[in-house]
Write an enzyme that holds these catalytic residues in place. Structure first.
Site, PDB file in Angstrom:
ATOM      1  N   CYS A 130       0.883  -0.966   0.179  1.00  0.00           N
ATOM      2  CA  CYS A 130      -0.011   0.036  -0.053  1.00  0.00           C
ATOM      3  C   CYS A 130       0.792   1.286   0.094  1.00  0.00           C
ATOM      4  O   CYS A 130       1.459   1.638   1.092  1.00  0.00           O
ATOM      5  CB  CYS A 130      -0.986   0.034   1.134  1.00  0.00           C
ATOM      6  SG  CYS A 130      -2.024   1.437   1.195  1.00  0.00           S
ATOM      7  N   CYS A 133      -0.441   4.007   2.208  1.00  0.00           N
ATOM      8  CA  CYS A 133      -0.309   3.735   3.582  1.00  0.00           C
ATOM      9  C   CYS A 133       1.040   4.228   3.856  1.00  0.00           C
ATOM     10  O   CYS A 133       1.550   4.607   5.152  1.00  0.00           O
ATOM     11  CB  CYS A 133      -0.538   2.409   4.157  1.00  0.00           C
ATOM     12  SG  CYS A 133      -2.244   1.790   3.499  1.00  0.00           S
ATOM     13  N   ASP A 134       2.180   3.708   3.275  1.00  0.00           N
ATOM     14  CA  ASP A 134       3.536   3.722   3.476  1.00  0.00           C
ATOM     15  C   ASP A 134       4.471   4.493   3.031  1.00  0.00           C
ATOM     16  O   ASP A 134       5.620   4.334   3.291  1.00  0.00           O
ATOM     17  CB  ASP A 134       3.945   2.172   3.581  1.00  0.00           C
ATOM     18  CG  ASP A 134       3.191   1.175   4.467  1.00  0.00           C
ATOM     19  OD1 ASP A 134       2.611   1.794   5.744  1.00  0.00           O
ATOM     20  OD2 ASP A 134       2.899   0.142   4.082  1.00  0.00           O
TER      21      ASP A 134
END
Length: 302
Positions: A130, A133-134
């Protein structure tokens, strides 16, 4: 007893809930993880009709808000099976059993892993599925994106805004994403491409240091030093618990057509969990509407 239980709260499941609730049915959604499904991983959605540009999270929030405003009930738990007792369906979950006249399976799909040694141990230590997300953790660093479809290209565009360099590793000789995404990515001077290549190994015990590559055309092997690797090679369905009421194809997708109906009366499948040629948020919402209306007709006729 509920009228309709919906398994999954992605775009298909939430749309089904909205349509069913508007038809004055008592609806329960069972969700084990995230409301909105895979769309929540998209930082920018440019092809949703009526919205020029919106984040996946914004779309998901609006879906959920609308469903709850119509009185849809929600339980955070994992559905582990469905028993078909004719006019009554029993859905087993990690928090108990729920009963309904009809069930809509809208479980979507999850990120596909590479399947190489050490992958599971390095998740969160250099390996991510992701970019939304990261990606921020890799600002100023070198990363690789594995895959050449829409998700991979979206990830590469996002990562190129903060990372020092992005290398797209594709197992085919061409990128397979939308032409607009390819054009946008080609304009980034900190993005490079490696074609006809697969990841066959990882370097690093406690954190990712490099990835081992193999050219499928020449057999040549090499290593690419990276600080992070974002895997975007597709999705896999999670339909195994429901195979007694929903026939699966060889890849694990529920065999269902555009009407979303199954052979088991009162059981329906909607969204990315079913067999289909196009998996987009618009096709998921279309499935949700079709499945809900079919479920309403079924209930009204029993």
């Amino acid at each position: 007893m509920y009228d309709i239980i919906i398994i999954g709260a992605g775009p298909a499941g939430l749309t089904a809930a909205i349509y069913a609730a508007r038809a004055e049915k008592r609806v329960l959604i069972l969700e084990k993880e995230t409301f909105g499904g895979q769309i929540t991983y998209s930082p920018k959605v440019d092809n949703y009709p009526g919205l020029i540009s919106v984040s996946g999270n914004e779309i998901a929030d609006k879906f959920l808000e609308q469903a709850m405003g119509l009185g849809v009930e929600i339980e955070l738990c994992e559905a582990t099976g469905v028993v078909d007792n004719g006019g009554e369906k029993i859905v087993a979950t990690t928090s108990g059993e729920y009963r309904a006249k009809a069930v809509i399976i809208a479980t979507g799909s999850k990120h596909r892993h590479l399947g190489v040694d050490g992958e599971e141990n390095l998740i969160g230590e250099g390996i991510s599925y992701c970019a939304v997300c990261d990606g921020a953790f890799y600002k100023g660093k070198n990363v690789a994106v594995i895959g050449g479809g829409n998700t991979a290209l979206q990830d590469a565009v996002l990562l190129s805004e903060g990372c020092s360099h992005v290398t797209v590793v594709q197992n085919l000789s061409v990128l397979t994403g939308e032409s607009s995404l390819i054009s946008a990515l080609k304009k980034r001077d900190n993005v490079s491409y490696i074609y006809d290549t697969v990841v066959e190994g990882l370097v690093g015990e406690t954190s990712l240091k490099a990835i081992k590559l193999k050219n499928t055309a020449t057999g040549e092997r090499s290593e690419l030093s990276v600080d992070g690797m974002f895997v975007a090679i597709g999705q896999i369905p999670e339909n195994e618990p429901f195979k007694n009421v929903a026939p699966l194809d060889e890849r694990g997708y529920i065999v269902a057509n555009e009407d979303c109906m199954l052979k088991a009366a009162g059981v329906f499948a909607a969204g990315d969990c079913r067999t289909k040629s196009i998996r987009q948020v618009t096709t998921a919402t279309a499935d949700g509407a079709s499945a809900a209306l079919a479920a309403v007709r079924y209930i009204d006729n029993i």
